[in-house]
Design an enzyme around this catalytic site. Structure first.
Site, PDB file in Angstrom:
ATOM      1  CB  SER A 415      -0.508  -0.019   0.980  1.00 11.74           C
ATOM      2  OG  SER A 415      -1.642  -1.278   1.592  1.00 11.74           O
ATOM      3  CG  HIS A 436      -2.813  -0.539  -3.409  1.00  7.57           C
ATOM      4  ND1 HIS A 436      -3.511   0.794  -3.770  1.00  7.57           N
ATOM      5  CD2 HIS A 436      -3.158  -1.120  -2.567  1.00  7.57           C
ATOM      6  CE1 HIS A 436      -3.737   0.822  -2.320  1.00  7.57           C
ATOM      7  NE2 HIS A 436      -3.239  -0.039  -1.692  1.00  7.57           N
ATOM      8  CD  GLU A 448      -4.219   2.772  -5.928  1.00  5.02           C
ATOM      9  OE1 GLU A 448      -3.257   2.724  -5.084  1.00  5.02           O
ATOM     10  OE2 GLU A 448      -4.582   4.830  -6.301  1.00  5.02           O
ATOM     11  CG  ASN A 486      -4.039   4.163   0.669  1.00  2.00           C
ATOM     12  OD1 ASN A 486      -5.093   4.542   1.159  1.00  2.00           O
ATOM     13  ND2 ASN A 486      -2.734   2.801   0.692  1.00  2.00           N
TER      14      ASN A 486
END
Ligand code: T1G
Length: 690
Positions: A415, A436, A448, A486
């Site tokens: 992440s 991801h 992702e 994120n």
């Protein structure tokens, strides 16, 4: 005969066949509507023609109005005028359906006297997904065919029904043999003539309305039952009101006008603009800028390392589409636990009727568990989903590099770690990338796809195609901290935590985010996920409120206490204990708490997120502003009717965003300094989404 570029008319026996071929989905564009109208008038004028058949070539029957023409000049005839032509035809009109008869496409079929479909066809009114309602009589005709209850569900969910279900509810009159639509439709049209069947107008049917007429509470009951699902959206309520009109004393044509007026209101609203933006943004995200001759690599076998929550969910994605998976763990106990959870997930899905019971074993048979990394020697792609610690991942990739066959792609599900640091320990950095996934990995749509400076175009293009294969929405990202989602989440979290220290309660922050349209606020989400996720007790003793709560054993919902206190049903109440920790920590930090308005909470959080999105674009971590929108809508619950952070910023106007950021920077520090991209766009009079 060729009527126009997309329409032909032929006479086969006594049937006038209007055939439309307007790729990709035979949307009811200006040219299509004009072609059908002209062909229809020619067919009616031809005495040799006893009945008219409307059919499409290519992948589908009309898939709706042409969304790309919304807001542009409309040619005559409008869809409604075309419908009038067909509905008032002196000769039977039959619609032959394959693929997906959606929106205006189904509405056109509903003015035919009869409908025939192949078993694989689907019929639906998905306008609500665009923030709209069926604007060509769908809300008035569908209930007359399938009843009010089913119509309410169909127009507010936007989900299509199968041809079999459509036959059962009377939405289609006949099923054709798969792959034989044209011949079977011609035979059916001929039978309609031979049997002298009546010219049935859906608008004249009322029997299916009787059940709801006897139960007028159905509408408010439906509203109450779906309040959570519809919260914040305009379109579902407007759809319900139109369906309600079918039971009013309004004459049919007046009800059509009422439907049109509500449609026009929705079309003019930013919610529909946002949802139409999302529709095209999702499709744009799948397009990656690689040389046309870039070969897509074969992915017929996949390896997943780690059978925990993420690894297990990731493995399911591939088994779901028939791709064999080798799932690697370090101990038999962990492997058995992981496989057990996967099986349980499938059994739960089957129990809900969302998959066949026999598919549980079929899919489990595709997942081969092992303790030997060497068993990954022949897979085409390995996805590592182990503990989020760099040295652990580096060790795995060193070993993988020696085991995996040449050309195998090696992906990490990290992440936050720098993927260059992982790729760098292998001899094949050009085959290393990030995939991801979002938890639960077998449910969340967002993926992702993270490319490093070395990742080959063929590798990330393959990953993007694989995303679509496993039913994900892939978004290509650069290898920066937190990638796209994120990184913006970190910006939001920083402001939320700061606001809680400076005087805003966690519940005030959460309410602003909830009222904006998020399913839940920042602190509620933290309690749900668990404050101890990623908690490294040794490294961060009492470093912040979250760590102090962890040290107190307050890990969130699972310990019935975090920022909120929870009863046995997990109902949350603001926690005085958490408030005490916050106030104590603020005092230790020398922060004098103050009253903070909802407006300040709103602006600091949302404009910080927009600014981070602009930086991500400026650094090339995301290729398009709409990609950033898709990440936050599909991965983080940004309300779809607000189009994503960059669309929302455009709606505010970038000059306003720039001024807000400058004012926030003056009041709260350089962290709000506007991204240079925003300054450039404002100077050029442009927005994020061109
Ligand atoms: N108009 C214009 N373009 C459309 C389109 C449409 N309705 N539907 C799809 N496309 C384009 C899409 O942008 C993509 O383009 C290509 O077709 C393939 O789409 C009056 C007002 C039909 C199930 O909402 O659900 O009717 O990227 O990648 O996965 O009441 O497209 O290739 O350039 O999605 O096979 C109602 C929306 C309109 C249907 C096919 N209809 N479309 O899925 O392909 S409003 C819809 C879909 C209306 C009336 C109201 C799906 C699909 P490109 P795709 P797919």
């Amino acid at each position: 005969m060729k009527v126009n570029d997309v329409t032909t008319l032929s006479v086969e026996g006594r049937i006038g066949v209007i055939t439309v071929n307007s790729p990709p989905v035979n949307a009811l564009s200006n040219a299509v509507r004009q072609g059908v109208a002209h062909a229809f008038e020619a067919a009616i004028a031809d005495d040799a023609v006893g009945a008219v058949l409307v059919i499409c070539e290519g992948r589908t029957f009309f898939a709706g109005a042409d969304i790309s023409e919304f807001g542009k000049p409309q040619w005559e005839p409008s869809l409604r005028d075309l419908q009038k032509l067909l509905e008032n035809s002196p000769k039977p009109v039959i619609a032959a359906i394959h693929g997906t008869a959606l929106g205006g496409g189904l509405e056109l079929a509903l003015v035919a006297h009869y409908r025939i479909a192949v078993p694989s066809a689907k019929c639906g009114l998905p306008e609500v997904k665009l923030g709209l309602l069926p604007g060509a009589g769908g809300t008035q005709r569908l209930p007359r065919v399938v009843g009010v209850a089913k119509a309410l569900e169909m127009v507010t969910s936007g989900e299509p029904v199968s041809a079999k279900a459509a036959l059962a509810m009377g939405l289609v009159d006949e099923l054709a043999a798969e792959g034989n639509l044209r011949a079977d439709a011609l035979a059916f049209a001929t039978r309609v003539l031979d049997e002298n069947r009546p010219l049935v107008k859906v608008r004249d049917k009322t029997d299916k309305l009787e059940e709801a007429r006897a139960n007028p509470a159905i509408f408010d009951d439906f509203r109450r039952a779906n309040a959570k699902r519809f919260r914040g959206f305009l379109a579902p309520e407007y759809n319900i009101r139109c369906i309600e009109a079918t039971l009013s004393d309004l004459p049919f044509d007046e009800a059509l006008k009422y439907e049109r007026s509500l449609f026009d209101q929705l079309m003019a609203d930013s919610q529909s603009a946002a949802q139409r933006h999302v529709f095209f943004a999702e499709r744009q995200a799948a397009k990656v800028d690689v040389p046309a001759d870039t070969a897509i690599l074969p992915v017929s076998r996949v390896g997943v390392i780690g059978a925990g929550t993420m690894g297990g969910g990731i493995a399911m994605n591939f088994a779901n589409v028939g791709i064999p998976v080798t799932l690697v763990e370090t101990t038999q106990e962990a492997l058995d636990r992981g496989l057990g959870i996967i099986r349980k997930n499938y059994e739960t899905t089957a129990a809900k009727g969302k998959m066949k019971a026999e598919d549980v074993d079929t899919r489990m048979s595709l997942i081969h568990g092992t303790l030997a990394l060497e068993d990954l020697a022949q897979v085409d792609l390995v996805i590592e989903a182990v503990f989020e610690q760099l040295d652990v991942k580096q060790d795995i990739f060193r070993r993988l590099d020696a085991i995996a066959k040449p050309g195998a792609m090696l992906a990490t599900n990290t992440s936050y770690l720098d993927i260059d640091d992982i790729a760098g320990v292998t001899g094949r950095p050009e085959y290393v990338l990030g995939l991801h996934f979002f938890s639960p990995a077998n449910v969340m749509k967002l993926l992702e796809v993270v490319r490093t400076k070395d990742t080959l175009p063929a590798v990330y293009a393959t990953a993007m195609k694989l995303a679509k294969t496993i039913g994900k929405i892939g978004v290509l990202c650069g290898n920066g901290f937190g990638f796209v989602g994120n990184r913006i989440l970190a910006a939001r979290n920083a402001q939320a935590d700061a606001l809680a220290l400076e005087g805003a309660t966690p519940w005030a922050v959460d309410k602003v985010l909830y009222d904006f349209g998020f399913a839940m606020g920042h602190f509620q989400m933290r309690d749900l996920v668990g404050l101890d996720v990623g908690w490294n007790r040794a490294a961060t003793a009492s470093a912040n409120v979250r760590e102090i709560l962890n040290e107190m054993g307050r890990h969130g919902q699972k310990t019935r206490g975090g920022y909120y206190d929870y009863d046995e049903k997990r109902n949350a109440t603001p926690s005085p204990i958490a408030m005490e920790v916050i106030e104590g920590f603020a005092a230790k930090q020398g922060i004098t708490r103050r009253e903070i308005s909802d407006e300040e909470i709103h602006d600091r959080i949302l404009f910080a997120m927009v600014n981070e999105g602009a930086k991500i674009l400026d650094e090339g971590i995301a290729a398009r502003a709409s990609d950033v929108d898709i990440v936050w809508i599909t991965g983080y619950g940004w309300p779809k009717y607000r189009g994503g952070p960059m669309f929302w910023a455009d709606l505010q106007g970038l000059p306003v965003v720039l001024e807000k950021l400058r004012a926030l920077a003056a009041a709260h520090g350089a962290g709000f300094a506007p991204s240079p991209l925003i300054e450039r766009l404002v100077a050029a009079g442009k927005g994020f989404n061109a």
